[in-house]
Design an enzyme around this catalytic site. Structure first.
Site, PDB file in Angstrom:
ATOM      1  N   SER A  39      20.136  50.531 -18.399  1.00 49.41           N
ATOM      2  CA  SER A  39      20.837  50.320 -19.661  1.00 49.41           C
ATOM      3  C   SER A  39      19.863  50.543 -20.807  1.00 49.41           C
ATOM      4  O   SER A  39      18.891  49.801 -20.966  1.00 49.41           O
ATOM      5  CB  SER A  39      21.394  48.899 -19.729  1.00 49.41           C
ATOM      6  OG  SER A  39      21.661  48.581 -21.078  1.00 49.41           O
ATOM      7  N   HIS A  80      23.390  54.066 -18.561  1.00 51.47           N
ATOM      8  CA  HIS A  80      24.389  53.137 -19.105  1.00 51.47           C
ATOM      9  C   HIS A  80      24.098  52.941 -20.596  1.00 51.47           C
ATOM     10  O   HIS A  80      22.968  52.640 -20.986  1.00 51.47           O
ATOM     11  CB  HIS A  80      24.263  51.820 -18.345  1.00 51.47           C
ATOM     12  CG  HIS A  80      25.278  50.785 -18.689  1.00 51.47           C
ATOM     13  ND1 HIS A  80      26.510  50.697 -18.081  1.00 51.47           N
ATOM     14  CD2 HIS A  80      25.232  49.767 -19.584  1.00 51.47           C
ATOM     15  CE1 HIS A  80      27.175  49.669 -18.576  1.00 51.47           C
ATOM     16  NE2 HIS A  80      26.427  49.086 -19.496  1.00 51.47           N
ATOM     17  N   ASP A 124      25.347  50.875 -24.030  1.00 52.52           N
ATOM     18  CA  ASP A 124      26.094  49.703 -24.478  1.00 52.52           C
ATOM     19  C   ASP A 124      26.451  49.819 -25.952  1.00 52.52           C
ATOM     20  O   ASP A 124      25.565  49.810 -26.814  1.00 52.52           O
ATOM     21  CB  ASP A 124      25.242  48.450 -24.276  1.00 52.52           C
ATOM     22  CG  ASP A 124      25.114  48.111 -22.800  1.00 52.52           C
ATOM     23  OD1 ASP A 124      26.153  47.879 -22.173  1.00 52.52           O
ATOM     24  OD2 ASP A 124      23.980  48.099 -22.289  1.00 52.52           O
ATOM     25  N   MET A 161      28.208  48.101 -29.089  1.00 49.67           N
ATOM     26  CA  MET A 161      28.629  46.768 -29.561  1.00 49.67           C
ATOM     27  C   MET A 161      28.997  46.829 -31.032  1.00 49.67           C
ATOM     28  O   MET A 161      28.297  47.477 -31.824  1.00 49.67           O
ATOM     29  CB  MET A 161      27.495  45.769 -29.386  1.00 49.67           C
ATOM     30  CG  MET A 161      26.984  45.678 -27.966  1.00 49.67           C
ATOM     31  SD  MET A 161      25.688  44.433 -27.861  1.00 49.67           S
ATOM     32  CE  MET A 161      25.160  44.644 -26.166  1.00 49.67           C
ATOM     33  N   HIS A 199      29.719  51.939 -22.067  1.00 49.80           N
ATOM     34  CA  HIS A 199      30.335  50.613 -21.967  1.00 49.80           C
ATOM     35  C   HIS A 199      30.705  50.159 -23.381  1.00 49.80           C
ATOM     36  O   HIS A 199      29.840  49.784 -24.164  1.00 49.80           O
ATOM     37  CB  HIS A 199      29.313  49.667 -21.309  1.00 49.80           C
ATOM     38  CG  HIS A 199      29.749  48.249 -21.208  1.00 49.80           C
ATOM     39  ND1 HIS A 199      28.879  47.227 -20.885  1.00 49.80           N
ATOM     40  CD2 HIS A 199      30.962  47.646 -21.376  1.00 49.80           C
ATOM     41  CE1 HIS A 199      29.532  46.076 -20.858  1.00 49.80           C
ATOM     42  NE2 HIS A 199      30.786  46.301 -21.172  1.00 49.80           N
ATOM     43  N   MET A 205      31.904  47.702 -25.905  1.00 53.12           N
ATOM     44  CA  MET A 205      32.146  46.282 -26.186  1.00 53.12           C
ATOM     45  C   MET A 205      32.634  46.204 -27.628  1.00 53.12           C
ATOM     46  O   MET A 205      31.950  45.697 -28.518  1.00 53.12           O
ATOM     47  CB  MET A 205      30.847  45.484 -25.972  1.00 53.12           C
ATOM     48  CG  MET A 205      30.519  45.311 -24.494  1.00 53.12           C
ATOM     49  SD  MET A 205      28.802  44.819 -24.229  1.00 53.12           S
ATOM     50  CE  MET A 205      28.049  46.421 -24.222  1.00 53.12           C
ATOM     51  N   MET A 263      31.233  41.810 -15.595  1.00 54.26           N
ATOM     52  CA  MET A 263      30.118  41.272 -16.377  1.00 54.26           C
ATOM     53  C   MET A 263      29.595  40.011 -15.694  1.00 54.26           C
ATOM     54  O   MET A 263      30.369  39.096 -15.368  1.00 54.26           O
ATOM     55  CB  MET A 263      30.563  40.915 -17.797  1.00 54.26           C
ATOM     56  CG  MET A 263      30.904  42.102 -18.684  1.00 54.26           C
ATOM     57  SD  MET A 263      29.568  43.299 -18.869  1.00 54.26           S
ATOM     58  CE  MET A 263      28.284  42.300 -19.637  1.00 54.26           C
ATOM     59  N   GLY A 300      27.236  41.200 -24.805  1.00 60.59           N
ATOM     60  CA  GLY A 300      26.704  41.078 -26.159  1.00 60.59           C
ATOM     61  C   GLY A 300      25.196  41.167 -26.278  1.00 60.59           C
ATOM     62  O   GLY A 300      24.691  41.640 -27.292  1.00 60.59           O
ATOM     63  N   PHE A 301      24.482  40.735 -25.249  1.00 62.59           N
ATOM     64  CA  PHE A 301      23.022  40.734 -25.349  1.00 62.59           C
ATOM     65  C   PHE A 301      22.399  41.075 -24.001  1.00 62.59           C
ATOM     66  O   PHE A 301      22.925  40.671 -22.959  1.00 62.59           O
ATOM     67  CB  PHE A 301      22.507  39.348 -25.782  1.00 62.59           C
ATOM     68  CG  PHE A 301      22.981  38.960 -27.158  1.00 62.59           C
ATOM     69  CD1 PHE A 301      22.245  39.316 -28.285  1.00 62.59           C
ATOM     70  CD2 PHE A 301      24.177  38.259 -27.317  1.00 62.59           C
ATOM     71  CE1 PHE A 301      22.699  38.976 -29.552  1.00 62.59           C
ATOM     72  CE2 PHE A 301      24.636  37.914 -28.588  1.00 62.59           C
ATOM     73  CZ  PHE A 301      23.891  38.275 -29.713  1.00 62.59           C
ATOM     74  N   GLY A 302      21.274  41.772 -24.065  1.00 60.11           N
ATOM     75  CA  GLY A 302      20.488  41.986 -22.861  1.00 60.11           C
ATOM     76  C   GLY A 302      19.660  40.734 -22.578  1.00 60.11           C
ATOM     77  O   GLY A 302      19.577  39.816 -23.409  1.00 60.11           O
ATOM     78  N   GLY A 303      19.049  40.703 -21.409  1.00 65.09           N
ATOM     79  CA  GLY A 303      18.077  39.658 -21.106  1.00 65.09           C
ATOM     80  C   GLY A 303      18.657  38.282 -20.823  1.00 65.09           C
ATOM     81  O   GLY A 303      17.919  37.295 -20.874  1.00 65.09           O
ATOM     82  N   ASP A 315      27.000  44.010 -14.288  1.00 66.47           N
ATOM     83  CA  ASP A 315      26.191  44.224 -15.492  1.00 66.47           C
ATOM     84  C   ASP A 315      25.794  42.887 -16.107  1.00 66.47           C
ATOM     85  O   ASP A 315      26.653  42.101 -16.501  1.00 66.47           O
ATOM     86  CB  ASP A 315      27.052  45.048 -16.478  1.00 66.47           C
ATOM     87  CG  ASP A 315      26.321  45.413 -17.762  1.00 66.47           C
ATOM     88  OD1 ASP A 315      25.132  45.096 -17.888  1.00 66.47           O
ATOM     89  OD2 ASP A 315      26.971  46.028 -18.629  1.00 66.47           O
ATOM     90  N   GLY A 373      21.818  40.539 -16.177  1.00 67.66           N
ATOM     91  CA  GLY A 373      20.925  39.722 -15.359  1.00 67.66           C
ATOM     92  C   GLY A 373      20.642  40.296 -13.989  1.00 67.66           C
ATOM     93  O   GLY A 373      20.269  39.557 -13.069  1.00 67.66           O
ATOM     94  N   GLY A 399      19.027  46.508 -17.479  1.00 67.89           N
ATOM     95  CA  GLY A 399      18.331  46.767 -18.729  1.00 67.89           C
ATOM     96  C   GLY A 399      16.909  46.277 -18.655  1.00 67.89           C
ATOM     97  O   GLY A 399      15.974  47.029 -18.360  1.00 67.89           O
ATOM     98  N   SER A 400      16.732  44.962 -18.881  1.00 69.43           N
ATOM     99  CA  SER A 400      15.359  44.447 -18.925  1.00 69.43           C
ATOM    100  C   SER A 400      14.615  44.619 -17.603  1.00 69.43           C
ATOM    101  O   SER A 400      13.404  44.835 -17.607  1.00 69.43           O
ATOM    102  CB  SER A 400      15.320  42.990 -19.385  1.00 69.43           C
ATOM    103  OG  SER A 400      16.527  42.351 -19.204  1.00 69.43           O
TER     104      SER A 400
HETATM  105  C1  DX5 Z   1      25.142  43.201 -22.099  1.00 68.25           C
HETATM  106  C2  DX5 Z   1      25.154  44.676 -21.711  1.00 68.25           C
HETATM  107  C3  DX5 Z   1      24.210  45.015 -20.621  1.00 68.25           C
HETATM  108  C4  DX5 Z   1      22.755  44.737 -20.906  1.00 68.25           C
HETATM  109  C5  DX5 Z   1      22.180  44.242 -19.622  1.00 68.25           C
HETATM  110  O1  DX5 Z   1      26.222  42.912 -22.889  1.00 68.25           O
HETATM  111  O2  DX5 Z   1      26.437  45.076 -21.294  1.00 68.25           O
HETATM  112  O3  DX5 Z   1      24.386  46.355 -20.154  1.00 68.25           O
HETATM  113  O4  DX5 Z   1      22.016  45.847 -21.346  1.00 68.25           O
HETATM  114  O5  DX5 Z   1      20.910  43.802 -19.876  1.00 68.25           O
HETATM  115  P1  DX5 Z   1      20.064  43.008 -18.785  1.00 68.25           P
HETATM  116  O6  DX5 Z   1      19.960  43.891 -17.591  1.00 68.25           O
HETATM  117  O7  DX5 Z   1      18.778  42.792 -19.500  1.00 68.25           O
HETATM  118  O8  DX5 Z   1      20.809  41.724 -18.493  1.00 68.25           O
HETATM  119 ZN    ZN Z   2      26.642  47.156 -20.384  1.00 70.07          ZN
END
Ligand code: DX5
Ligand code: ZN
Length: 234
Positions: free
Chosen positions: A20, A45, A47, A49, A78, A80, A149, A154-157, A184, A186, A206-207
């Site tokens: 991501s 991927h 994202d 938002m 994706h 959102m 999900m 909304g947020f990575g990490g 998707d 964590g 992502g992370s």
């Molecule tokens: C969150 C995104 C994810 C995000 C995942 O809303 O849809 O795709 O990038 O990030 P990680 O892998 O860090 O949880």
């Molecule tokens: Zn995503």
């Protein structure tokens, strides 16, 4: 490439790790795309938002176009965003190969899935953790991809929420073996195995990818953990 051959290629390559880009270094976007591509990623991927459906803003069409210019990898977009029906065409035009919208954002998911298909892209629905599988049951026959999900969008990490596992199991049973079942949020070395065992075969990370300095090693490690869990199940 037609949707049919894109999906056939992806299905033959599962389990897939989809980096991501939300977690990449945007000051070096082209280099980051090339690095994950060279590291063996088969799909990217993206994202999107809107600060409305989710309480965060990420990026939009110009960034998607920029990514499209530097890679031939399938782009898994994706959305959102509220009112996704207003933006399907521009995202497709900008280079999206697969477009996933949230079931929470539309009245009639079937209409939108049809529209995505009519534009020549693969189509998917996503569900946030509180949305029950029942909300997508009546449109699964039109989905190429279902995205579960495992964090609130909304947020990575964020930390993986185990509620996703039961949903993956039920969706795999309902949707059959051909659907791409994506998870998707964590996803890392601890969570990918249980998700694979529950039926997921596309793992957005992502992370877990971008926070490491060796993308290839991370993608290979995650892929092999997904494979070994799948083997145990079979
Ligand atoms: C969150 C995104 C994810 C995000 C995942 O809303 O849809 O795709 O990038 O990030 P990680 O892998 O860090 O949880
Ligand atoms: Zn995503």
């Amino acid at each position: 490439m037609s949707v049919t051959s894109l999906l056939a290629d992806l299905r033959s390559a599962v389990p897939l790790v989809g980096p991501s880009l939300l977690a990449c270094d945007f000051a070096n976007l082209e280099q980051e795309v090339r690095r994950v591509e060279q590291a063996g990623a088969k799909i990217l991927h993206l994202d999107i938002m809107d600060g409305h459906f989710v309480p965060n803003l990420s990026f939009g069409i110009p960034i998607l176009e920029a990514v499209r210019r530097v890679t031939d990898l399938p782009l898994d977009v994706h959305l959102m965003i509220a009112e996704p029906d207003r933006y399907i065409k521009p995202f497709r035009k900008a280079g999206a190969d697969m477009i996933t919208f949230h079931v929470e954002t539309v009245q009639n998911p079937r209409e939108l899935l049809d529209e995505i298909h009519s534009l020549g892209a693969a189509a998917g629905v996503a569900l946030n953790p509180p949305a029950p599988v029942d909300d997508v049951e009546n449109c699964l026959d039109l989905c190429d991809l279902v995205l579960v999900m495992s964090v609130m969008a909304g947020f990575g990490g964020q930390e993986f929420m185990p509620v996703a596992l039961e949903k993956l199991r039920r969706l795999r049973a309902l949707a059959g073996p051909d659907v791409l079942l994506s998870v998707d949020g964590g996803i890392n070395q601890d969570t990918i195995g249980p998700c694979a065992e529950a039926g997921a075969n596309l793992f957005v990370a992502g992370s877990a990818v971008f926070s490491t300095d060796n993308y290839r090693r991370t993608i290979e490690e995650l892929t092999s953990l997904a494979k070994s869990c799948k083997d145990i199940q079979v």
